[in-house]
Design a protein around this motif. Sequence first.
Motif, PDB file in Angstrom:
ATOM      1  N   VAL A  52       0.860  -1.180   0.000  1.00 19.34           N
ATOM      2  CA  VAL A  52       0.000   0.000   0.000  1.00 19.34           C
ATOM      3  C   VAL A  52       0.894   1.227   0.000  1.00 19.34           C
ATOM      4  O   VAL A  52       1.820   1.329   0.809  1.00 19.34           O
ATOM      5  N   ALA A  57       0.567   5.238   0.446  1.00 22.39           N
ATOM      6  CA  ALA A  57      -0.303   6.339   0.859  1.00 22.39           C
ATOM      7  C   ALA A  57       0.479   7.640   0.750  1.00 22.39           C
ATOM      8  O   ALA A  57       1.643   7.709   1.166  1.00 22.39           O
ATOM      9  N   GLY A 101      -6.410  -1.870   4.516  1.00 20.92           N
ATOM     10  CA  GLY A 101      -6.559  -0.428   4.422  1.00 20.92           C
ATOM     11  C   GLY A 101      -7.120   0.190   5.672  1.00 20.92           C
ATOM     12  O   GLY A 101      -6.706   1.282   6.091  1.00 20.92           O
ATOM     13  N   MET A 115      -4.869   2.822   7.612  1.00 22.07           N
ATOM     14  CA  MET A 115      -5.407   4.172   7.700  1.00 22.07           C
ATOM     15  C   MET A 115      -5.530   4.588   9.166  1.00 22.07           C
ATOM     16  O   MET A 115      -5.206   5.719   9.538  1.00 22.07           O
ATOM     17  N   LEU A 155      -4.947  13.709   0.584  1.00 23.09           N
ATOM     18  CA  LEU A 155      -4.355  12.393   0.759  1.00 23.09           C
ATOM     19  C   LEU A 155      -4.996  11.411  -0.207  1.00 23.09           C
ATOM     20  O   LEU A 155      -6.142  11.593  -0.625  1.00 23.09           O
ATOM     21  N   TYR A 156      -4.239  10.402  -0.574  1.00 24.71           N
ATOM     22  CA  TYR A 156      -4.760   9.330  -1.412  1.00 24.71           C
ATOM     23  C   TYR A 156      -3.884   8.098  -1.231  1.00 24.71           C
ATOM     24  O   TYR A 156      -2.820   8.163  -0.594  1.00 24.71           O
ATOM     25  N   PHE A 157      -4.347   6.978  -1.742  1.00 25.44           N
ATOM     26  CA  PHE A 157      -3.582   5.734  -1.601  1.00 25.44           C
ATOM     27  C   PHE A 157      -3.795   4.872  -2.839  1.00 25.44           C
ATOM     28  O   PHE A 157      -4.725   5.077  -3.630  1.00 25.44           O
ATOM     29  N   THR A 198      -8.735   3.372  -6.536  1.00 24.70           N
ATOM     30  CA  THR A 198      -8.892   3.483  -5.088  1.00 24.70           C
ATOM     31  C   THR A 198      -9.470   4.855  -4.771  1.00 24.70           C
ATOM     32  O   THR A 198      -9.233   5.826  -5.498  1.00 24.70           O
ATOM     33  N   VAL A 230     -10.689   7.702  -1.472  1.00 22.71           N
ATOM     34  CA  VAL A 230     -10.712   8.082  -0.059  1.00 22.71           C
ATOM     35  C   VAL A 230     -11.292   9.490   0.050  1.00 22.71           C
ATOM     36  O   VAL A 230     -11.011  10.358  -0.772  1.00 22.71           O
TER      37      VAL A 230
END
Length: 476
Positions: A29, A31, A150, A154, A415-417, A429, A431
């Motif tokens: 992952v 992020a 996740g 997170m 933010l993103y992942f 994906t 968020v």
Amino acid sequence: MDISVEEEVFEPASPGSQYLNSSNLSLSVIAVLESKIPLEYEESLAINLLKDVFVPINPRFSSIMVTGKKGTRKWKRVEVNYQDHIKTPVFPTQKPLNFYDECFSNYISNLTMEQFPQNRPLWEIHIFQYPTSDAAGSIIFRLHHSLGDGYSLMGALLSCLQRVDDPSLPLTFPSRQRTNLSNSNKNRRFIRIFKSVPRFFKGIANTVYDFGWSTLKSTMIEDDRTAIRSGDDVEFRPIAFSTKTFSLDSLKQIKDSLNVTINDVITGIVTYGTRLYMQEVNQESCNGKCNALVLFNTRALGGYKSVSDMIRPNSDMPWGNHFTFLPVSLPKLSSLADSNPLGFVRKAHRIIERKRNSGSIWLTSKLLDFLRKLKGPEATARFIHGTLKNTSMALTNLIGPLEEMALANHPVKGLYFMVTGAPQSYSVTMVSYVDKLRIVIAVEKDFIDPNKLKSCIEVAYDSIFKAAVNSSTVVK
């Protein structure tokens, strides 16, 4: 790398951790936290933050995965050399933003192809101090998926952040509570019970169909090779990615107009945009057989718990990898798509509602557990790998906080992942953060054009939004 050890000194690795860190499957992952202000990196400050805040969150952040004498995988606590885990890439200074945009994109792409060394804890922090079109600087967290799913990761990330408006207050998240039926309304209760009878039998039929279809997709039936699925071994090929930000208020307008959920809306937008891209790139295969592998959290619904709540015994929101998956067919384009783009949202709503009335998600989770006990974690990892490879794309989402956050006094702009290492050419994906929803389109480089795909998703959004607003106006 296998290390012979005395088994009793280790914490057993969960089944999910073993599946996701095996010779058949290795997922990570990535992020990204985007800073509003330039990053002022000091190694001592970064090490203290990791040592005092991040690593103590969970023993897995200071452990390596090893193989015991009986072949079982376990977590072994080790001393963390923090310098090994902090990366600060260096590029020429005083360059235009588009130069650093390309540097950042290439840097992420290279990260996705790198394997974690198995002789040190499976995480890294990359501090990109250069400005891009999206941020004054970026902090990249790269974590192996075996550390947690996740939800867990997170939660760990949020434990390192504070609210900008009042650091003493906890972050809050959108409510997912449902309205309870009033005890005084007996007639309504009776009607609901009466309607639940056919729903129960329909749920059984849906469960049998969905579970059978999911198993076939994992073992025998492949999606067509199309403009979004090369069908090749793509796990460690370079990726390209693009991000798109949607206003949650505009998505809620569509939701309210159609009486669906935000998840239905964004799923409809992504699937419609994906089909438009396929039509533009290769019209002959634009309606090819395509399935999205949707990941489901198997925990109870609700906001993030504190890390201490996650790791306590018998937690209802436990740490670890607690997810399962289900293939969902992408609706096809038709001659009516241009005049009725809302059909993609309505189809997404019907499909998701039907999946909710199915026990296939639970059965798939039990099947993985059965395979592990019968054939071992490596065989289970092969099964998951086959499921991923036979489908065209993956789709997953997380709920982010409602308040603006800061990391070490650096306000987080966005933010993103993304999830990397999967044998698929295309993944999306999502968020949420404050009043925005950020999606990441990650694709096989030089096979799918991420910017053209993003453009098609934007066209899909515009068409659906206009149609929803017009539909709402007509109703009024």
